[in-house]
Design a protein around this motif. Structure first.
Motif, PDB file in Angstrom:
ATOM      1  N   LEU A  94      65.339 -13.089  61.846  1.00 27.21           N
ATOM      2  CA  LEU A  94      66.086 -12.036  61.144  1.00 27.21           C
ATOM      3  C   LEU A  94      65.628 -10.672  61.632  1.00 27.21           C
ATOM      4  O   LEU A  94      64.426 -10.440  61.804  1.00 27.21           O
ATOM      5  CB  LEU A  94      65.838 -12.124  59.630  1.00 27.21           C
ATOM      6  N   ASN A  95      66.579  -9.765  61.827  1.00 26.68           N
ATOM      7  CA  ASN A  95      66.204  -8.393  62.176  1.00 26.68           C
ATOM      8  C   ASN A  95      66.298  -7.485  60.937  1.00 26.68           C
ATOM      9  O   ASN A  95      66.606  -7.948  59.834  1.00 26.68           O
ATOM     10  CB  ASN A  95      67.042  -7.875  63.353  1.00 26.68           C
ATOM     11  N   PHE A  97      68.443  -5.285  60.027  1.00 26.51           N
ATOM     12  CA  PHE A  97      69.751  -5.242  59.378  1.00 26.51           C
ATOM     13  C   PHE A  97      69.931  -6.450  58.469  1.00 26.51           C
ATOM     14  O   PHE A  97      70.461  -6.338  57.376  1.00 26.51           O
ATOM     15  CB  PHE A  97      70.881  -5.264  60.423  1.00 26.51           C
ATOM     16  N   GLN A  98      69.494  -7.597  58.964  1.00 23.29           N
ATOM     17  CA  GLN A  98      69.738  -8.831  58.221  1.00 23.29           C
ATOM     18  C   GLN A  98      68.883  -8.925  56.965  1.00 23.29           C
ATOM     19  O   GLN A  98      69.335  -9.385  55.933  1.00 23.29           O
ATOM     20  CB  GLN A  98      69.506 -10.032  59.150  1.00 23.29           C
ATOM     21  N   LYS A 100      67.689  -6.271  55.501  1.00 20.64           N
ATOM     22  CA  LYS A 100      67.896  -5.008  54.784  1.00 20.64           C
ATOM     23  C   LYS A 100      66.549  -4.359  54.470  1.00 20.64           C
ATOM     24  O   LYS A 100      66.140  -4.217  53.329  1.00 20.64           O
ATOM     25  CB  LYS A 100      68.731  -5.186  53.515  1.00 20.64           C
ATOM     26  N   ARG A 119      67.879 -12.464  51.287  1.00 25.24           N
ATOM     27  CA  ARG A 119      68.115 -13.311  52.454  1.00 25.24           C
ATOM     28  C   ARG A 119      66.879 -14.151  52.785  1.00 25.24           C
ATOM     29  O   ARG A 119      66.988 -15.352  53.066  1.00 25.24           O
ATOM     30  CB  ARG A 119      68.503 -12.434  53.658  1.00 25.24           C
ATOM     31  N   GLU A 142      72.610   3.820  58.147  1.00 25.55           N
ATOM     32  CA  GLU A 142      72.733   2.508  58.794  1.00 25.55           C
ATOM     33  C   GLU A 142      72.352   2.583  60.269  1.00 25.55           C
ATOM     34  O   GLU A 142      72.925   1.881  61.115  1.00 25.55           O
ATOM     35  CB  GLU A 142      74.127   1.921  58.604  1.00 25.55           C
TER      36      GLU A 142
END
Lengths: 404, 404
Positions: A94-95, A97-98, A100, A119, A142
């Motif tokens: 997961l980065n 963005f993923q 959050k 997540r 963002e």
């Protein structure tokens, strides 16, 4: 148990090391624990990307530099998930963005504001190892941000905090925190445990095991840290709020060669002059460390202070520019100095520590230029050439190697 | 005017090429246009990342491969923004998360479902050049996907569609769409314009300028495409719904060597047998192209068909496995075949096209194995060794080089 494990760039620099890290994570997973892994970019990737950027634009915008650099951790996490998959363990990368990982807006040096655990929880609940990109966040526009030096440690501690992890292990290429740098002091001993405050003093002073921000965050949220090696099975050093005193006054000795002394000579002895000098430096983002003020000739004052060696040039430029306004007659400096510090929560209740340190240095004929103290730290400025001898003398003086 | 410009990996392979692309975008920007740039990963980056993945895991999960590969475009867009900044033009790079390029879930071969134009509009409104990562999307799980072959073209067309762009320019290393491959047919002529349908037939047949999916999407949303070179100022080829007939029956000649013929011999002459053969192949994801059915010995049938050469092995395995069930007596194949096609909207109203093609081939003593036609295309299967001669013969037969 929920364990957050952070591995730096050297720990994932090639295939074998990636598999080594995968193996260590899988061991915890197979014991039934939930495992979250935080990774840095492989080896020199971040430096290589910065070099690449500079071929395109010598002064790239920080926003775009963050966009570029953060690809490094994304490569690491994807490869790690592939390695774990090859070892038949479900894993997901997961980065920022993923996950959050919300941060402040400041590119290149952002701070976490909030982290969404949904997540990660979802993936842990389906019994996956979760592999998260260190060092990066997403701001309110963002846009991708990076956290600056030691950013991946901070990511690990932040995740441990929001996930209420039982353990946060920071893997490095050393066995843990030592009473002194073992490359300099051969009797240096690995500490089993150290307090947040002691670690903060050591980190500031150049012990380089953990970055200050991650320790500060761990202290703030009560995250128990373990610093240990990714290359062996040594237990490492625990960093927490309170540590049982082991009859030791001092936890460690640290040296910092990245320091320089500046003296401003013959400034007017008027109220507010010292304030204006340091205010001018602060306004130019120059951090001043130890300060010593003495009486100069004919009713003037001399003020000496230290700055980081890599900020010396800029500090001198600033002082030169405002020389007249600050009533400075002369400016001298010396980059060939170093700081040596002893740190230990035990010294709060033991008044003899400073004397002991000075005695050790005196016995080795090492001259002390300046002195600075905090509740749990004593720092002296000495000549850079004396640093190794000084460290050994002080280490031995406090018998750090002998106490068990 | 709003212009979407897409540049492939070779166009951004190094510093000079990145600056060349930046320059071309900035020219449009300085004329007052809004410019959106879509980029692929630099040079061989994607292939290099796939190779890296395979050293870690020979069969990496597609989700993680997408996570890995998509770093390539992110590097390109960040560097491009830095280059434009160095040229004093405001630019901003955006990835699929930032744009919200929503796709289907399928990793490695996703389709766009919806694209949010808000962020791009906002950046264009503040007079920035917007640089978007091609090839990637984000699915409903908030995971990164890739679009498969020709994905960056599809990104450009999709953005042009949702932004109602006035132009969508696809930059490649050729000047445009030719009447035939200029490396084979030296008289091949660049077309000023071609219809979507003609382009689709040519793309399917291996003209390799544009991927089918991007042309299909352009047709569906009425996006006018321009294919042109990033290396020179040639006008390129316009692809749109209707093109003025230039007294030409035929738009182009295309060849495809990636084809193989399979014959199944002596299958029972019963209803449904042919259906079962092709159904079995389809169930195994093998696409069948031209089909020819003939009467075999003793009341049986022989069925010949073509498949892509790289699917030949698997097709043979499947047929062998179901040989008995499909009543096949014998299986033969030939990989040394090629398809040659003529394409042109003009042939719909001109019955003599097929005859002309066969005559051209006959005059060159080239044997025709199989024939397949659509409304605007005639394809024949010939021996692979004859392909270059056949292309020149057909090209000349239709005098494609002469008509202006």
């Amino acid at each position: 148990m929920l364990i957050v494990k952070k591995f730096g760039g050297t720990s994932v620099a090639d295939k074998d090391r990636i598999y080594n890290v995968a193996q260590r994570c899988i061991e915890d997973y197979r014991e039934g624990h939930d495992v979250v892994v935080v990774l840095s970019a492989m080896g020199d990737t971040t430096d290589d990307l910065i070099s690449l950027a500079k071929t395109i634009n010598p002064e790239p915008k920080k926003r775009e530099l963050d966009m570029l650099m953060t690809t490094g951790e994304q490569v690491s996490v994807a490869l790690m998930a592939m390695a774990m998959d090859a070892m038949h363990v479900p894993a997901v990368s997961l980065n920022a963005f993923q996950v959050k990982m919300n941060s402040t807006s400041r590119y290149g040096n952002a701070r976490f504001k909030s982290i969404d655990t949904k997540r990660i929880r979802h993936e842990l609940d389906s019994r996956k190892i979760v592999i998260v990109t260190g060092f990066q966040g997403v701001n309110k526009y963002e846009d991708i941000t990076t956290l600056g030096r030691g950013g991946s440690d901070t990511t690990a501690v932040a995740l441990a905090a929001v996930l209420h992890a039982d353990k946060c292990e920071i893997y490095t290429d050393v066995d843990g925190v030592y009473t002194a740098d073992p490359r300099v002091v051969k009797d240096a001993r690995k500490l089993d445990a150290i307090t947040y405050d002691e670690m903060l003093e050591l980190a500031t002073l150049g012990a380089k095991v953990l970055h200050n921000r991650s320790v500060e965050m761990a202290k703030k949220y009560g995250v128990e840290l373990v610093v240990r090696s990714s290359l062996n099975r040594s237990e490492g050093t625990i960093i927490k709020e309170k540590v049982k005193m082991e009859k030791m006054l001092i936890t460690g000795v640290a040296a910092d060669k990245n320091t320089a002394r500046i003296s401003v000579i013959g400034v007017e002895d008027k109220p507010g002059i010292a304030f204006r000098i340091f205010n001018t430096l602060a306004a130019n983002n120059i951090n001043v460390d130890i300060i010593l003020q003495s009486v100069g000739r004919e009713g003037t004052k001399d003020i000496s202070f230290t700055v980081a060696e890599d900020e010396l040039k800029r500090a001198l430029e600033v002082l030169e520019e405002y020389k007249e306004a600050l009533t400075i007659q002369d400016i001298t400096y010396n980059a060939k100095v170093a700081k040596i510090s002893v740190v230990g929560a035990g010294m709060m209740s033991n008044p003899g520590v400073a004397a002991k340190m000075f005695e050790s240095l005196y016995n080795s004929r090492i001259n002390i230029n300046m002195i600075s103290t905090s509740e749990i730290r004593i720092t002296v400025l000495i000549d850079e050439k004396d640093i190794e001898e000084a460290m050994n003398a002080v280490h031995e003086g406090f018998a750090l190697a002998l106490v068990e």
